[in-house]
Write a protein that holds these residues in place. Structure first.
Motif, mmCIF file in Angstrom:
data_model
loop_
_atom_site.group_PDB
_atom_site.id
_atom_site.type_symbol
_atom_site.label_atom_id
_atom_site.label_comp_id
_atom_site.label_asym_id
_atom_site.label_seq_id
_atom_site.Cartn_x
_atom_site.Cartn_y
_atom_site.Cartn_z
ATOM 1 N N GLY A 1 3.935 4.104 17.320
ATOM 2 C CA GLY A 1 3.027 4.607 18.346
ATOM 3 C C GLY A 1 1.612 4.810 17.851
ATOM 4 N N ASN A 2 1.374 4.587 16.577
ATOM 5 C CA ASN A 2 0.022 4.669 16.018
ATOM 6 C C ASN A 2 -0.650 3.319 16.219
ATOM 7 N N ASP A 3 -1.911 3.329 16.589
ATOM 8 C CA ASP A 3 -2.625 2.078 16.844
ATOM 9 C C ASP A 3 -3.992 2.103 16.165
ATOM 10 N N TYR A 4 -3.996 2.465 14.895
ATOM 11 C CA TYR A 4 -5.236 2.510 14.127
ATOM 12 C C TYR A 4 -5.408 1.147 13.462
ATOM 13 N N GLN A 5 -6.154 0.265 14.112
ATOM 14 C CA GLN A 5 -6.224 -1.133 13.707
ATOM 15 C C GLN A 5 -7.127 -1.408 12.508
ATOM 16 N N GLU A 6 -8.022 -0.487 12.184
ATOM 17 C CA GLU A 6 -8.890 -0.696 11.020
ATOM 18 C C GLU A 6 -8.025 -0.664 9.760
ATOM 19 N N LYS A 7 -8.004 -1.767 9.048
ATOM 20 C CA LYS A 7 -7.140 -1.897 7.874
ATOM 21 C C LYS A 7 -7.678 -1.105 6.688
ATOM 22 N N THR A 8 -6.762 -0.471 5.992
ATOM 23 C CA THR A 8 -7.080 0.181 4.732
ATOM 24 C C THR A 8 -7.310 -0.909 3.699
ATOM 25 N N THR A 9 -8.259 -0.714 2.826
ATOM 26 C CA THR A 9 -8.560 -1.741 1.824
ATOM 27 C C THR A 9 -8.134 -1.289 0.433
ATOM 28 N N LEU A 10 -7.975 -2.266 -0.429
ATOM 29 C CA LEU A 10 -7.642 -1.984 -1.815
ATOM 30 C C LEU A 10 -8.762 -1.174 -2.469
ATOM 31 N N ALA A 11 -10.019 -1.462 -2.108
ATOM 32 C CA ALA A 11 -11.154 -0.723 -2.683
ATOM 33 C C ALA A 11 -11.065 0.765 -2.338
ATOM 34 N N GLU A 12 -10.646 1.097 -1.105
ATOM 35 C CA GLU A 12 -10.502 2.506 -0.714
ATOM 36 C C GLU A 12 -9.451 3.210 -1.568
ATOM 37 N N VAL A 13 -8.325 2.531 -1.773
ATOM 38 C CA VAL A 13 -7.255 3.136 -2.557
ATOM 39 C C VAL A 13 -7.678 3.273 -4.011
ATOM 40 N N LYS A 14 -8.281 2.234 -4.558
ATOM 41 C CA LYS A 14 -8.745 2.281 -5.955
ATOM 42 C C LYS A 14 -9.748 3.414 -6.186
ATOM 43 N N ALA A 15 -10.612 3.630 -5.215
ATOM 44 C CA ALA A 15 -11.609 4.701 -5.346
ATOM 45 C C ALA A 15 -10.936 6.069 -5.436
ATOM 46 N N MET A 16 -9.810 6.223 -4.763
ATOM 47 C CA MET A 16 -9.119 7.510 -4.787
ATOM 48 C C MET A 16 -8.107 7.630 -5.927
ATOM 49 N N SER A 17 -7.571 6.488 -6.373
ATOM 50 C CA SER A 17 -6.545 6.544 -7.425
ATOM 51 C C SER A 17 -7.150 6.542 -8.829
ATOM 52 N N ASN A 18 -8.414 6.114 -8.927
ATOM 53 C CA ASN A 18 -9.095 6.017 -10.224
ATOM 54 C C ASN A 18 -8.342 5.123 -11.214
ATOM 55 N N ARG A 19 -7.744 4.044 -10.675
ATOM 56 C CA ARG A 19 -7.030 3.113 -11.573
ATOM 57 C C ARG A 19 -7.850 1.853 -11.746
#
Length: 133
Positions: free
Chosen positions: A115-133
């Motif tokens: 039922g979620n319709d958040y179409q803007e895709k999460t990117t690898l850059a966003e995750v990397k920025a938060m994971s600090n890997r």
């Protein structure tokens, strides 16, 4: 042991052996990381055990597991990324068990299903920025 006790033990053991088939079996590599690659497979084998089928969550029994279905908190991709990386409340973190790519997959899956319709895709850059890997 009486026959009733033996029957109960056999029934219990047989149901335990079929449980992973129903919930999806998490496959873990020798390094301790999950091997599933798609968001759907990761959700079905890891997340669904607590957040339930369809992301319905649970609030009875042994604990509270938040509803992911129709969840406005998922509108900002940073929220589920943060929760997966760091844990929240009773949820453990998955930073050591999921790669950044797998986190992208799970986040995109839960933000576009149940039922979620958040179409803007999460990117690898966003995750990397938060994971600090």
């Amino acid at each position: 042991m009486n026959k009733l006790t033996i029957s109960a033990l056999i029934l219990g053991m047989s149901s335990l052996t079929s449980l992973p088939v129903l919930a999806g079996t998490p496959t873990v590599s020798e390094s301790g990381s999950f091997e599933q690659k798609t968001g759907e497979k990761l959700f079905n084998s890891i997340c669904q055990g607590c957040h339930m089928e369809g992301g319905k969550g649970a609030s009875t029994g042994a604990g509270f597991y938040p509803v992911l279905a129709n969840n406005a908190k998922l509108s900002a991709a940073g929220y589920p990324i943060y929760v997966l990386l760091n844990g929240l409340g009773g949820m453990p973190n998955f930073k050591d068990y999921l790669s950044d790519v797998q986190i992208v997959e799970v986040v995109n899956d839960i933000r576009t299903n149940f039922g979620n319709d958040y179409q803007e895709k999460t990117t690898l850059a966003e995750v990397k920025a938060m994971s600090n890997r």
